[in-house]
Design an enzyme around this catalytic site. Sequence first.
Site, PDB file in Angstrom:
ATOM      1  CE1 TYR A  21     -16.830  -1.642  -3.960  1.00 52.25           C
ATOM      2  CE2 TYR A  21     -16.450  -3.286  -5.661  1.00 52.25           C
ATOM      3  CZ  TYR A  21     -17.185  -2.221  -5.164  1.00 52.25           C
ATOM      4  OH  TYR A  21     -18.243  -1.731  -5.878  1.00 52.25           O
TER       5      TYR A  21
ATOM      6  NE  ARG B 165      -4.286   1.589   3.807  1.00 53.08           N
ATOM      7  CZ  ARG B 165      -3.920   2.721   3.222  1.00 53.08           C
ATOM      8  NH1 ARG B 165      -4.579   3.172   2.184  1.00 53.08           N
ATOM      9  NH2 ARG B 165      -2.911   3.419   3.675  1.00 53.08           N
TER      10      ARG B 165
ATOM     11  CE  LYS C 198       1.463  -3.727   7.430  1.00 52.32           C
ATOM     12  NZ  LYS C 198       1.523  -2.981   6.153  1.00 52.32           N
TER      13      LYS C 198
ATOM     14  CE1 TYR D  84      -1.932  -4.398   6.302  1.00 55.55           C
ATOM     15  CE2 TYR D  84      -1.710  -4.226   3.919  1.00 55.55           C
ATOM     16  CZ  TYR D  84      -1.911  -3.632   5.147  1.00 55.55           C
ATOM     17  OH  TYR D  84      -2.087  -2.274   5.219  1.00 55.55           O
TER      18      TYR D  84
ATOM     19  CB  ILE E 152       5.445  -4.477   8.148  1.00 52.75           C
ATOM     20  CG1 ILE E 152       5.909  -5.949   8.203  1.00 52.75           C
ATOM     21  CG2 ILE E 152       5.396  -3.982   6.701  1.00 52.75           C
ATOM     22  CD1 ILE E 152       4.999  -6.918   7.470  1.00 52.75           C
TER      23      ILE E 152
ATOM     24  CB  THR F 143      -0.917   0.018   1.231  1.00 47.05           C
ATOM     25  OG1 THR F 143      -1.630  -1.209   1.295  1.00 47.05           O
ATOM     26  CG2 THR F 143      -1.903   1.172   1.169  1.00 47.05           C
ATOM     27  CB  THR F 144       3.864   2.154   2.019  1.00 50.85           C
ATOM     28  OG1 THR F 144       3.161   1.951   3.246  1.00 50.85           O
ATOM     29  CG2 THR F 144       4.812   3.327   2.164  1.00 50.85           C
TER      30      THR F 144
END
Length: 317
Positions: A122, A151, A174, A146, A213, A59-60
Amino acid sequence: MRSSEVKNRTSVEEIKSLRLITAIKTPYLPDGRFDLEAYDALVNMQIEDGVEGVIVGGTTGEGQLMGWDEHIMLIGHTVNCFGGLIKVIGNTGSNSTREAIHATEQGFAVGMHAALHINPYYGKTSLEGLISHFDSVLPMGPTIIYNGPSRTGQDVPPHVIHTLVQSPNMAGVKECVGNDRVEQYTSKDIVVWSGNDDECHDSRWIYGATGVISVTSNLVPSLIRKLMFEGKNPSLNSKLRPLIEWLFCEPNPIGLNTALAQLGVVRPVFRLPYVPLPLAKRIEFVNIVKALGRENFIGEKHVQVLEDEDFVLIGRY
């Protein structure tokens, strides 16, 4: 080659031992293409300051704004340039199981050491669907799950993780829900990396997390390494709090992208829909850098405020 036959030279135990993993930023040229020169310099600075692994295209790193050809290329480039010095963890997760399988096959084919997989977002799915999705990619190689409900709109609950850890390729989680959840796992010897920079010190030293992370380690890798390697340090943790709060005042990676541009480490180029933080926040960042000490941040240029017109916003690339 069938997925179950894909081999990887990095053991799951090696991935489980990593204490500091940076979710690395992807820099851009003025036309929106990757700035690989800036990217290589950024990764080198992470290595020099003791980071043990990088998440590529997370994402980053704005994997969500990449085509899969770009995404796999960047993973392969990182492996080719730095794979002998740092563990390369490719974000090959997707809300489509078909895409996640294909991308993970490609990622391991170009040499990544481990995969990062988020749960389908989503559209979401049932708990049984989550397990089936992850079971489809776990056979390929070392894997970090993750869990970032902010998100995805869906939590990956302990029941799912307890099922997945039966796979020999499951390296750990994570976890972004919080330290109570971290402790739920570490008390059962499940490896966890904090996904929240503001909680990572306590996650590591109080709740048993293996490490973090981190987004903040893009900027101050040596300080985050100290936080993860040198025992409890509430003083340093408190000193870092203003920076961390500033970084996440808007959704990540908006703050990080702005900060790296102000430090002169990357060009002030944004792929939309991300836009830089406003002028008042950029002034605030200059003061944060001065308070923590410019020497603790990556790069060698003076920190600048930058004007609005200095930033390039790109919607087509």
